[in-house]
Design an enzyme around this catalytic site. Structure first.
Site, short mmCIF file in Angstrom:
data_model
loop_
_atom_site.label_atom_id
_atom_site.label_comp_id
_atom_site.label_asym_id
_atom_site.label_seq_id
_atom_site.Cartn_x
_atom_site.Cartn_y
_atom_site.Cartn_z
N LYS A 13 94.36 35.05 -42.04
CA LYS A 13 93.47 35.80 -41.14
C LYS A 13 93.76 35.45 -39.68
O LYS A 13 93.91 36.33 -38.84
CB LYS A 13 91.99 35.49 -41.46
CG LYS A 13 91.58 35.82 -42.88
CD LYS A 13 90.12 35.54 -43.16
CE LYS A 13 89.71 34.09 -43.04
NZ LYS A 13 90.29 33.20 -44.07
N ARG A 88 80.63 36.04 -44.20
CA ARG A 88 81.05 35.23 -45.33
C ARG A 88 80.04 35.27 -46.46
O ARG A 88 80.27 34.68 -47.51
CB ARG A 88 81.17 33.78 -44.86
CG ARG A 88 82.58 33.31 -44.66
CD ARG A 88 82.48 31.87 -44.18
NE ARG A 88 83.64 31.12 -44.44
CZ ARG A 88 84.66 31.03 -43.60
NH1 ARG A 88 84.69 31.72 -42.48
NH2 ARG A 88 85.68 30.27 -43.90
N ARG A 123 99.79 23.39 -42.75
CA ARG A 123 99.34 24.06 -41.51
C ARG A 123 99.17 23.06 -40.37
O ARG A 123 98.71 21.95 -40.56
CB ARG A 123 98.01 24.76 -41.76
CG ARG A 123 97.41 25.32 -40.46
CD ARG A 123 96.34 26.33 -40.68
NE ARG A 123 95.18 25.79 -41.35
CZ ARG A 123 94.13 26.53 -41.68
NH1 ARG A 123 94.12 27.82 -41.39
NH2 ARG A 123 93.11 25.99 -42.30
N ARG A 156 93.84 20.11 -39.57
CA ARG A 156 92.39 20.20 -39.75
C ARG A 156 91.92 19.25 -40.85
O ARG A 156 92.58 19.14 -41.89
CB ARG A 156 92.00 21.65 -40.11
CG ARG A 156 91.90 22.53 -38.88
CD ARG A 156 91.73 23.99 -39.17
NE ARG A 156 90.78 24.36 -40.20
CZ ARG A 156 90.51 25.62 -40.54
NH1 ARG A 156 91.12 26.61 -39.88
NH2 ARG A 156 89.66 25.90 -41.50
N ARG A 167 86.52 24.72 -50.64
CA ARG A 167 86.43 25.94 -49.82
C ARG A 167 86.76 27.18 -50.65
O ARG A 167 86.12 28.23 -50.51
CB ARG A 167 87.37 25.84 -48.60
CG ARG A 167 86.86 24.86 -47.55
CD ARG A 167 87.97 24.41 -46.62
NE ARG A 167 88.56 25.50 -45.87
CZ ARG A 167 89.74 25.42 -45.26
NH1 ARG A 167 90.46 24.32 -45.32
NH2 ARG A 167 90.19 26.46 -44.59
P1 AP5 Z 1 95.95 31.04 -41.28
O1 AP5 Z 1 96.32 32.27 -40.56
O2 AP5 Z 1 95.55 29.84 -40.50
O3 AP5 Z 1 94.86 31.34 -42.43
P2 AP5 Z 1 93.31 31.72 -42.32
O4 AP5 Z 1 93.08 32.85 -43.27
O5 AP5 Z 1 92.90 31.90 -40.91
O6 AP5 Z 1 92.69 30.40 -42.97
P3 AP5 Z 1 91.48 29.48 -42.49
O7 AP5 Z 1 91.66 28.17 -43.24
O8 AP5 Z 1 91.38 29.41 -41.02
O9 AP5 Z 1 90.29 30.24 -43.08
P4 AP5 Z 1 88.88 29.74 -43.36
O10 AP5 Z 1 88.18 31.01 -43.57
O11 AP5 Z 1 88.77 28.77 -44.48
O12 AP5 Z 1 88.51 28.85 -42.09
P5 AP5 Z 1 87.62 29.16 -40.80
O13 AP5 Z 1 88.26 28.52 -39.65
O14 AP5 Z 1 87.25 30.59 -40.75
O15 AP5 Z 1 97.21 30.66 -42.22
C1 AP5 Z 1 97.22 29.50 -43.04
C2 AP5 Z 1 98.62 28.86 -43.05
O16 AP5 Z 1 99.53 29.74 -43.72
C3 AP5 Z 1 99.23 28.63 -41.65
O17 AP5 Z 1 99.95 27.44 -41.67
C4 AP5 Z 1 100.15 29.85 -41.43
O18 AP5 Z 1 101.25 29.53 -40.59
C5 AP5 Z 1 100.59 30.14 -42.86
N1 AP5 Z 1 100.80 31.57 -43.13
C6 AP5 Z 1 100.03 32.63 -42.70
N2 AP5 Z 1 100.52 33.80 -43.17
C7 AP5 Z 1 101.60 33.48 -43.93
C8 AP5 Z 1 102.54 34.27 -44.69
N3 AP5 Z 1 102.42 35.61 -44.76
N4 AP5 Z 1 103.53 33.62 -45.34
C9 AP5 Z 1 103.65 32.24 -45.29
N5 AP5 Z 1 102.78 31.45 -44.57
C10 AP5 Z 1 101.77 32.06 -43.92
O19 AP5 Z 1 86.27 28.36 -41.16
C11 AP5 Z 1 86.24 26.96 -41.20
C12 AP5 Z 1 84.86 26.45 -41.56
O20 AP5 Z 1 83.90 26.87 -40.56
C13 AP5 Z 1 84.27 26.98 -42.89
O21 AP5 Z 1 84.73 26.22 -43.99
C14 AP5 Z 1 82.78 26.81 -42.62
O22 AP5 Z 1 82.38 25.47 -42.75
C15 AP5 Z 1 82.64 27.21 -41.16
N6 AP5 Z 1 82.41 28.67 -40.97
C16 AP5 Z 1 83.23 29.54 -40.30
N7 AP5 Z 1 82.71 30.78 -40.32
C17 AP5 Z 1 81.54 30.70 -41.02
C18 AP5 Z 1 80.56 31.66 -41.40
N8 AP5 Z 1 80.69 32.95 -41.07
N9 AP5 Z 1 79.50 31.22 -42.13
C19 AP5 Z 1 79.37 29.92 -42.46
N10 AP5 Z 1 80.25 28.96 -42.14
C20 AP5 Z 1 81.33 29.34 -41.42
MG MG Z 2 91.66 30.82 -39.57
#
Ligand code: AP5
Ligand code: MG
Length: 220
Positions: A13, A88, A123, A156, A167
């Site tokens: 994402k 979410r 990552r 992270r 997660r």
């Molecule tokens: P990346 O693009 O970083 O993936 P992502 O989908 O953004 O993954 P996240 O871990 O950031 O998602 P998340 O939803 O768990 O975390 P968030 O920060 O939102 O890609 C991942 C890796 O793969 C990278 O190394 C990249 O280079 C590689 N990659 C990408 N595409 C690729 C491809 N096509 N091929 C190969 N490699 C690839 O949330 C974190 C925390 O915040 C949550 O756990 C929660 O505690 C809190 N939080 C956030 N939003 C909310 C909400 N709305 N409600 C409640 N709690 C929340």
């Molecule tokens: Mg992300």
């Protein structure tokens, strides 16, 4: 254009959000990046949510709904925005509708769980901008250093394997019901739901998303 990127932790994402933000000139609103910035700045809010984030749990709906309502009302969101990591839960999705924040697209990036663990363990993140790298799949020019600012990249805390599994379990339980929720809205003509195979290369995923978004704006 208002859109949501939906997908498991590690689906890509954040990676795709940067491409979309640049091409369509709409801001990326990553709730994870906003929360991590608060934790890093050690604000009272950051201290309040740190443990939940580190353990891979979800911050409460009330807090997240208010945060997104406030952020989307800012001037840079007038021509649209991209939500990354929100909604979410069904309740968060309903809050958008109740606050008259109507979406044009929901894009689901689909990747199987075993691939996600590999992605997240390799990552590296530039905390200030939210730029993401991978030690094998998308390495920075210089190991451990952000290409644009020269600043240090971090791992992270919630990317440890056990936390990633937690997660993923929470995603399947609390967030996956949004797939049906938004597919139903698509069937009622309230938005367009797009499914993308996220196991393709980053570039192929990007092109597929752009094709859908461009095709849709041409038919309007
Ligand atoms: P990346 O693009 O970083 O993936 P992502 O989908 O953004 O993954 P996240 O871990 O950031 O998602 P998340 O939803 O768990 O975390 P968030 O920060 O939102 O890609 C991942 C890796 O793969 C990278 O190394 C990249 O280079 C590689 N990659 C990408 N595409 C690729 C491809 N096509 N091929 C190969 N490699 C690839 O949330 C974190 C925390 O915040 C949550 O756990 C929660 O505690 C809190 N939080 C956030 N939003 C909310 C909400 N709305 N409600 C409640 N709690 C929340
Ligand atoms: Mg992300």
């Amino acid at each position: 254009m208002r859109l949501v990127l939906l997908g498991c932790p590690g689906a890509g994402k954040g990676t795709q959000a940067k491409f979309i933000e640049e091409k369509y000139a709409i801001p990326q609103i990553s709730t994870g990046d906003i929360l991590r910035a608060a934790v890093n700045a050690k604000t009272p809010f950051g201290q309040q949510v740190k443990q939940t984030i580190d353990e891979g749990g979800l911050v409460s709906d009330d807090i997240m709904i208010e945060l997104v309502k406030e952020r989307t009302s800012q001037a840079d969101c007038q021509n649209g925005f991209l939500l990354d990591g929100f909604p979410r839960t069904i309740r968060q999705a309903e809050s958008l509708w109740q606050n008259k924040i109507h979406l044009d697209f929901v894009i689901e990036v689909k990747v199987p769980d075993d691939e996600l663990i590999k992605r997240l363990s390799g990552r590296r993140v530039h905390l200030k901008s939210g730029r993401v790298y991978h030690v094998l799949y998308n390495p920075p020019k210089k190991a451990g250093i952000d290409d644009l600012t020269g600043e240090t990249l971090i791992q992270r805390i919630d990317d440890q394997e056990e936390t990633v599994r937690n997660r993923l379990a929470i995603y399947h339980q609390q967030t996956e019901p949004l797939v049906k929720y938004y597919k139903d809205m698509d069937e009622h003509g309230q938005l367009r739901y797009i499914e993308i195979d996220g196991t393709q290369s980053m570039d192929a995923v990007k092109k597929e998303i752009f094709n859908y978004l461009d095709e849709d704006s041409e038919t309007k």
